[in-house]
Design a protein around this motif. Structure first.
Motif, PDB file in Angstrom:
ATOM      1  N   UNK A  90       6.733  -9.011   4.233  1.00 54.92           N
ATOM      2  CA  UNK A  90       6.670  -8.437   5.305  1.00 54.92           C
ATOM      3  C   UNK A  90       7.458  -9.199   6.599  1.00 54.92           C
ATOM      4  N   UNK A  91       8.070  -8.543   7.767  1.00 49.05           N
ATOM      5  CA  UNK A  91       8.534  -9.185   8.774  1.00 49.05           C
ATOM      6  C   UNK A  91       7.675  -9.215   9.732  1.00 49.05           C
ATOM      7  N   UNK A  92       8.088  -9.653  10.870  1.00 52.75           N
ATOM      8  CA  UNK A  92       7.106  -9.809  12.116  1.00 52.75           C
ATOM      9  C   UNK A  92       6.481  -8.599  12.562  1.00 52.75           C
ATOM     10  N   UNK A  93       7.086  -7.392  12.313  1.00 57.10           N
ATOM     11  CA  UNK A  93       6.593  -6.023  12.622  1.00 57.10           C
ATOM     12  C   UNK A  93       6.124  -5.435  11.586  1.00 57.10           C
ATOM     13  N   UNK A  94       5.562  -6.232  10.530  1.00 54.92           N
ATOM     14  CA  UNK A  94       4.572  -5.438   9.300  1.00 54.92           C
ATOM     15  C   UNK A  94       5.722  -4.726   8.270  1.00 54.92           C
ATOM     16  N   UNK A  95       6.887  -4.755   8.729  1.00 57.33           N
ATOM     17  CA  UNK A  95       7.768  -3.925   7.646  1.00 57.33           C
ATOM     18  C   UNK A  95       8.080  -4.601   6.355  1.00 57.33           C
ATOM     19  N   UNK A  96       7.836  -3.941   5.185  1.00 51.87           N
ATOM     20  CA  UNK A  96       8.554  -4.554   4.022  1.00 51.87           C
ATOM     21  C   UNK A  96      10.206  -4.852   3.811  1.00 51.87           C
ATOM     22  N   UNK A  97      10.126  -6.144   3.558  1.00 54.39           N
ATOM     23  CA  UNK A  97      11.530  -6.459   3.570  1.00 54.39           C
ATOM     24  C   UNK A  97      11.956  -6.896   2.069  1.00 54.39           C
ATOM     25  N   UNK A  98      11.194  -6.948   1.354  1.00 49.69           N
ATOM     26  CA  UNK A  98      11.474  -7.401  -0.078  1.00 49.69           C
ATOM     27  C   UNK A  98      10.176  -6.894  -0.800  1.00 49.69           C
ATOM     28  N   UNK A  99      10.242  -6.891  -2.182  1.00 44.67           N
ATOM     29  CA  UNK A  99       9.192  -6.621  -3.038  1.00 44.67           C
ATOM     30  C   UNK A  99       9.229  -7.130  -4.339  1.00 44.67           C
ATOM     31  N   UNK A 100       8.211  -7.261  -5.271  1.00 43.49           N
ATOM     32  CA  UNK A 100       8.137  -7.376  -6.694  1.00 43.49           C
ATOM     33  C   UNK A 100       7.164  -6.678  -7.073  1.00 43.49           C
ATOM     34  N   UNK A 101       7.697  -5.614  -8.028  1.00 42.21           N
ATOM     35  CA  UNK A 101       6.351  -4.982  -8.694  1.00 42.21           C
ATOM     36  C   UNK A 101       6.309  -5.162 -10.003  1.00 42.21           C
ATOM     37  N   UNK A 102       5.122  -5.054 -10.478  1.00 41.89           N
ATOM     38  CA  UNK A 102       4.750  -5.574 -11.987  1.00 41.89           C
ATOM     39  C   UNK A 102       3.506  -4.996 -12.659  1.00 41.89           C
ATOM     40  N   UNK A 103       3.148  -5.038 -13.718  1.00 39.01           N
ATOM     41  CA  UNK A 103       1.980  -4.497 -14.586  1.00 39.01           C
ATOM     42  C   UNK A 103       1.973  -5.353 -15.606  1.00 39.01           C
ATOM     43  N   UNK A 104       0.458  -5.151 -15.874  1.00 36.38           N
ATOM     44  CA  UNK A 104      -0.023  -5.894 -16.821  1.00 36.38           C
ATOM     45  C   UNK A 104       0.069  -5.225 -18.365  1.00 36.38           C
ATOM     46  N   UNK A 105       0.781  -5.603 -19.172  1.00 36.06           N
ATOM     47  CA  UNK A 105       0.788  -4.834 -20.521  1.00 36.06           C
ATOM     48  C   UNK A 105      -0.422  -4.727 -21.123  1.00 36.06           C
ATOM     49  N   UNK A 106      -0.719  -3.279 -20.953  1.00 38.11           N
ATOM     50  CA  UNK A 106      -2.000  -2.742 -21.972  1.00 38.11           C
ATOM     51  C   UNK A 106      -2.307  -3.259 -23.229  1.00 38.11           C
TER      52      UNK A 106
ATOM     53  N   UNK B  12       0.737  -1.202  -0.178  1.00 43.71           N
ATOM     54  CA  UNK B  12       0.013  -0.026  -0.003  1.00 43.71           C
ATOM     55  C   UNK B  12       0.926   1.217  -0.037  1.00 43.71           C
ATOM     56  N   UNK B  13       0.288   2.615  -0.253  1.00 41.84           N
ATOM     57  CA  UNK B  13       0.854   3.735  -0.373  1.00 41.84           C
ATOM     58  C   UNK B  13       2.109   3.799   0.902  1.00 41.84           C
ATOM     59  N   UNK B  14       1.807   3.469   2.013  1.00 40.55           N
ATOM     60  CA  UNK B  14       2.593   3.487   3.161  1.00 40.55           C
ATOM     61  C   UNK B  14       3.726   2.865   2.988  1.00 40.55           C
ATOM     62  N   UNK B  15       4.068   1.778   1.972  1.00 36.93           N
ATOM     63  CA  UNK B  15       4.925   1.041   1.857  1.00 36.93           C
ATOM     64  C   UNK B  15       6.188   1.582   0.751  1.00 36.93           C
ATOM     65  N   UNK B  16       5.504   2.755   0.265  1.00 28.47           N
ATOM     66  CA  UNK B  16       6.468   3.407  -0.812  1.00 28.47           C
ATOM     67  C   UNK B  16       7.786   3.694  -0.484  1.00 28.47           C
ATOM     68  N   UNK B  17       8.004   4.348   0.602  1.00 33.54           N
ATOM     69  CA  UNK B  17       9.365   4.751   1.189  1.00 33.54           C
ATOM     70  C   UNK B  17      10.207   3.582   1.289  1.00 33.54           C
ATOM     71  N   UNK B  18       9.822   2.476   2.067  1.00 33.61           N
ATOM     72  CA  UNK B  18      10.570   1.390   2.263  1.00 33.61           C
ATOM     73  C   UNK B  18      11.064   0.673   1.193  1.00 33.61           C
TER      74      UNK B  18
END
Length: 185
Positions: A69-85, A29-35
């Motif tokens: 997310x770790x036990x505290x709910x903080x992001x520790x990894x990510x994968x971003x993607x989108x569906x090609x229009x 969610x938006x709150x994860x953007x900085x992490x």
């Protein structure tokens, strides 16, 4: 159960047992953007986008992205993607990164598997695309092993030659397109 897990068919929800201990798969969610921006910056291999773009990504492409997310709910990894229009059965994986403290545990593979299971189930995706610069062996291994795990072929072609990137420093390598598919539903 997280929102990302709830989006999966019942038989795929158990797939998240592959997540390393103490971590869980979730939708950003938006709150994860900085992490997510910090994890990308600290990776030292990703092209770092503006912090604003990561906030937008978490708002506009959350359904086709995942975080660990770790036990505290903080992001520790990510994968971003989108569906090609212009190819609505193709998921483009934009970036994947794991915090240094969590590397070597199979987290990137678990995130990629979780994301594609979610998107295949929800949108009928049959193909995954990503680009990798030559010499990024971690990404080459991640996506090659993903294709093997899913019994899919891999085609590699140069998508963007180095000369297409702006700037006089010649510092950007070509981007090699990996087309992985077809994926089983």
């Amino acid at each position: 159960m997280t929102a990302a897990q709830a989006d999966l068919p019942t038989d795929l929800q158990a797939n998240f047992l592959g997540m390393p201990d103490g971590l869980r798969l979730d939708t950003p969610d938006v709150a994860d953007g900085a992490a997510i921006w910090r994890i990308a910056r600290d990776s030292k291999v990703l092209d770092l986008n503006s912090s604003y773009s990561y906030l937008l990504w978490c708002r506009d492409f959350a359904a086709t992205s995942v975080v660990a997310r770790d036990a505290d709910g903080e992001p520790v990894g990510f994968v971003t993607g989108y569906v090609r229009p212009d190819a609505p059965r193709t998921l483009v994986v934009w970036q994947a990164a794991v915090d240094h403290a969590h590397r070597g545990r199979g987290l990137a593979a678990a995130l990629l598997d979780g994301l594609t299971a979610k998107v295949v189930g929800a949108r009928g995706i049959t193909t995954v695309e990503t680009t990798i610069t030559p010499g990024n062996t971690a990404s080459e291994r991640l996506f090659s092993s993903y294709a093997q795990r899913h019994g899919a072929g891999v085609e590699r072609t140069v998508l963007f030659d180095a000369a297409l990137f702006p700037g006089d420093d010649g510092g950007h390598e070509p981007e090699v397109l990996y087309v992985i598919g077809p994926l089983a539903r």
